[in-house]
Design a protein around this motif. Sequence first.
Motif, PDB file in Angstrom:
ATOM      1  N   MET A   1       4.801  19.329 -13.684  1.00 21.75           N
ATOM      2  CA  MET A   1       4.734  18.045 -13.025  1.00 21.75           C
ATOM      3  C   MET A   1       3.383  17.408 -13.309  1.00 21.75           C
ATOM      4  O   MET A   1       2.344  17.966 -12.985  1.00 21.75           O
ATOM      5  CB  MET A   1       4.926  18.250 -11.519  1.00 21.75           C
ATOM      6  CG  MET A   1       4.793  16.990 -10.736  1.00 21.75           C
ATOM      7  SD  MET A   1       5.336  17.242  -9.044  1.00 21.75           S
ATOM      8  CE  MET A   1       3.809  17.038  -8.197  1.00 21.75           C
ATOM      9  N   ARG A   2       3.390  16.271 -13.913  1.00 23.07           N
ATOM     10  CA  ARG A   2       2.159  15.561 -14.243  1.00 23.07           C
ATOM     11  C   ARG A   2       1.899  14.495 -13.190  1.00 23.07           C
ATOM     12  O   ARG A   2       2.763  13.681 -12.889  1.00 23.07           O
ATOM     13  CB  ARG A   2       2.266  14.929 -15.622  1.00 23.07           C
ATOM     14  CG  ARG A   2       0.984  14.303 -16.068  1.00 23.07           C
ATOM     15  CD  ARG A   2       0.960  14.218 -17.588  1.00 23.07           C
ATOM     16  NE  ARG A   2      -0.204  13.496 -18.003  1.00 23.07           N
ATOM     17  CZ  ARG A   2      -1.341  14.081 -18.354  1.00 23.07           C
ATOM     18  NH1 ARG A   2      -1.432  15.384 -18.349  1.00 23.07           N
ATOM     19  NH2 ARG A   2      -2.376  13.358 -18.721  1.00 23.07           N
ATOM     20  N   MET A   3       0.685  14.509 -12.642  1.00 18.20           N
ATOM     21  CA  MET A   3       0.327  13.546 -11.604  1.00 18.20           C
ATOM     22  C   MET A   3      -0.756  12.621 -12.140  1.00 18.20           C
ATOM     23  O   MET A   3      -1.648  13.066 -12.848  1.00 18.20           O
ATOM     24  CB  MET A   3      -0.202  14.260 -10.362  1.00 18.20           C
ATOM     25  CG  MET A   3       0.801  15.181  -9.705  1.00 18.20           C
ATOM     26  SD  MET A   3       0.114  16.054  -8.293  1.00 18.20           S
ATOM     27  CE  MET A   3       0.182  14.785  -7.048  1.00 18.20           C
ATOM     28  N   ASN A   4      -0.687  11.357 -11.761  1.00 17.58           N
ATOM     29  CA  ASN A   4      -1.756  10.452 -12.143  1.00 17.58           C
ATOM     30  C   ASN A   4      -2.882  10.544 -11.109  1.00 17.58           C
ATOM     31  O   ASN A   4      -2.735  11.179 -10.062  1.00 17.58           O
ATOM     32  CB  ASN A   4      -1.240   9.014 -12.327  1.00 17.58           C
ATOM     33  CG  ASN A   4      -0.784   8.374 -11.040  1.00 17.58           C
ATOM     34  OD1 ASN A   4      -1.383   8.563  -9.989  1.00 17.58           O
ATOM     35  ND2 ASN A   4       0.294   7.605 -11.115  1.00 17.58           N
ATOM     36  N   THR A   5      -3.989   9.910 -11.383  1.00 14.75           N
ATOM     37  CA  THR A   5      -5.176   9.995 -10.525  1.00 14.75           C
ATOM     38  C   THR A   5      -4.872   9.555  -9.099  1.00 14.75           C
ATOM     39  O   THR A   5      -5.291  10.213  -8.144  1.00 14.75           O
ATOM     40  CB  THR A   5      -6.307   9.136 -11.122  1.00 14.75           C
ATOM     41  OG1 THR A   5      -6.571   9.592 -12.445  1.00 14.75           O
ATOM     42  CG2 THR A   5      -7.568   9.251 -10.302  1.00 14.75           C
ATOM     43  N   ASN A   6      -4.138   8.460  -8.949  1.00 13.32           N
ATOM     44  CA  ASN A   6      -3.815   7.983  -7.597  1.00 13.32           C
ATOM     45  C   ASN A   6      -2.985   8.991  -6.829  1.00 13.32           C
ATOM     46  O   ASN A   6      -3.160   9.150  -5.613  1.00 13.32           O
ATOM     47  CB  ASN A   6      -3.097   6.638  -7.665  1.00 13.32           C
ATOM     48  CG  ASN A   6      -4.006   5.521  -8.095  1.00 13.32           C
ATOM     49  OD1 ASN A   6      -5.221   5.586  -7.925  1.00 13.32           O
ATOM     50  ND2 ASN A   6      -3.424   4.481  -8.673  1.00 13.32           N
ATOM     51  N   ASP A   7      -2.067   9.671  -7.512  1.00  5.42           N
ATOM     52  CA  ASP A   7      -1.253  10.689  -6.857  1.00  5.42           C
ATOM     53  C   ASP A   7      -2.120  11.845  -6.358  1.00  5.42           C
ATOM     54  O   ASP A   7      -1.922  12.351  -5.256  1.00  5.42           O
ATOM     55  CB  ASP A   7      -0.186  11.234  -7.807  1.00  5.42           C
ATOM     56  CG  ASP A   7       0.885  10.214  -8.155  1.00  5.42           C
ATOM     57  OD1 ASP A   7       1.083   9.263  -7.379  1.00  5.42           O
ATOM     58  OD2 ASP A   7       1.518  10.381  -9.218  1.00  5.42           O
ATOM     59  N   VAL A   8      -3.077  12.254  -7.175  1.00  7.17           N
ATOM     60  CA  VAL A   8      -3.967  13.367  -6.812  1.00  7.17           C
ATOM     61  C   VAL A   8      -4.823  12.976  -5.617  1.00  7.17           C
ATOM     62  O   VAL A   8      -4.941  13.727  -4.639  1.00  7.17           O
ATOM     63  CB  VAL A   8      -4.845  13.805  -8.009  1.00  7.17           C
ATOM     64  CG1 VAL A   8      -5.883  14.825  -7.575  1.00  7.17           C
ATOM     65  CG2 VAL A   8      -3.977  14.356  -9.128  1.00  7.17           C
ATOM     66  N   VAL A   9      -5.412  11.792  -5.673  1.00 10.28           N
ATOM     67  CA  VAL A   9      -6.258  11.323  -4.566  1.00 10.28           C
ATOM     68  C   VAL A   9      -5.430  11.211  -3.290  1.00 10.28           C
ATOM     69  O   VAL A   9      -5.868  11.628  -2.210  1.00 10.28           O
ATOM     70  CB  VAL A   9      -6.926   9.969  -4.923  1.00 10.28           C
ATOM     71  CG1 VAL A   9      -7.600   9.353  -3.713  1.00 10.28           C
ATOM     72  CG2 VAL A   9      -7.920  10.165  -6.061  1.00 10.28           C
ATOM     73  N   SER A  10      -4.225  10.683  -3.391  1.00  7.52           N
ATOM     74  CA  SER A  10      -3.341  10.554  -2.230  1.00  7.52           C
ATOM     75  C   SER A  10      -2.992  11.931  -1.656  1.00  7.52           C
ATOM     76  O   SER A  10      -2.997  12.118  -0.434  1.00  7.52           O
ATOM     77  CB  SER A  10      -2.073   9.807  -2.632  1.00  7.52           C
ATOM     78  OG  SER A  10      -1.172   9.748  -1.560  1.00  7.52           O
ATOM     79  N   LEU A  11      -2.707  12.881  -2.520  1.00  7.65           N
ATOM     80  CA  LEU A  11      -2.361  14.228  -2.069  1.00  7.65           C
ATOM     81  C   LEU A  11      -3.540  14.889  -1.357  1.00  7.65           C
ATOM     82  O   LEU A  11      -3.377  15.487  -0.289  1.00  7.65           O
ATOM     83  CB  LEU A  11      -1.897  15.089  -3.249  1.00  7.65           C
ATOM     84  CG  LEU A  11      -1.468  16.507  -2.926  1.00  7.65           C
ATOM     85  CD1 LEU A  11      -0.317  16.520  -1.916  1.00  7.65           C
ATOM     86  CD2 LEU A  11      -1.067  17.232  -4.200  1.00  7.65           C
ATOM     87  N   ILE A  12      -4.725  14.767  -1.929  1.00  7.18           N
ATOM     88  CA  ILE A  12      -5.918  15.341  -1.293  1.00  7.18           C
ATOM     89  C   ILE A  12      -6.139  14.706   0.072  1.00  7.18           C
ATOM     90  O   ILE A  12      -6.427  15.393   1.058  1.00  7.18           O
ATOM     91  CB  ILE A  12      -7.158  15.168  -2.202  1.00  7.18           C
ATOM     92  CG1 ILE A  12      -7.030  16.066  -3.431  1.00  7.18           C
ATOM     93  CG2 ILE A  12      -8.445  15.490  -1.436  1.00  7.18           C
ATOM     94  CD1 ILE A  12      -8.059  15.797  -4.506  1.00  7.18           C
ATOM     95  N   SER A  13      -5.974  13.399   0.149  1.00  8.97           N
ATOM     96  CA  SER A  13      -6.129  12.681   1.418  1.00  8.97           C
ATOM     97  C   SER A  13      -5.112  13.163   2.445  1.00  8.97           C
ATOM     98  O   SER A  13      -5.442  13.383   3.617  1.00  8.97           O
ATOM     99  CB  SER A  13      -5.984  11.185   1.175  1.00  8.97           C
ATOM    100  OG  SER A  13      -6.064  10.481   2.378  1.00  8.97           O
TER     101      SER A  13
END
Length: 142
Positions: A1-13
């Motif tokens: 599963m490839r995540m873009n930067t916004n997805d990663v930041v959203s997940l961390i948040s």
Amino acid sequence: MRMNTNDVVSLISKIREKANRFIVSEMTKYGVEGIVTSHGDIINALFKNPRLTMAEIAGKIGRDKSTVTTLVDKLVRFGYVTKERDTVDTRVVYVTLTSKGSELKPIFNAISREVLNTLYFDISENEKEELVRILNKIHKNL
């Protein structure tokens, strides 16, 4: 599963938000109310060093002095810490735990164990080591 930067930041948040809610919920179970996770950072710093200046606390928890002052003032109102001015340099304010604040240590330790048990549920030892290794790299990068 490839995540873009916004997805990663959203997940961390989202993870941080859920972890904070979990911690506050656990504190409520132990009858500890009015303390938020940023207060916990201050109290934990005082568990390790029983007398710290506002500037030392700010450095240890990565917050600015004005934020620490606001957080400490609330902890004073709840009776968890006391503030004392230095007798030589009155600009310096020391913060110490009260007995009520010290009584939080076993509660904080129990909550920390519960948080880790929840975070690491169904994660292997190898995955834990890899996660910590990657998080340390990220922290160092920032």
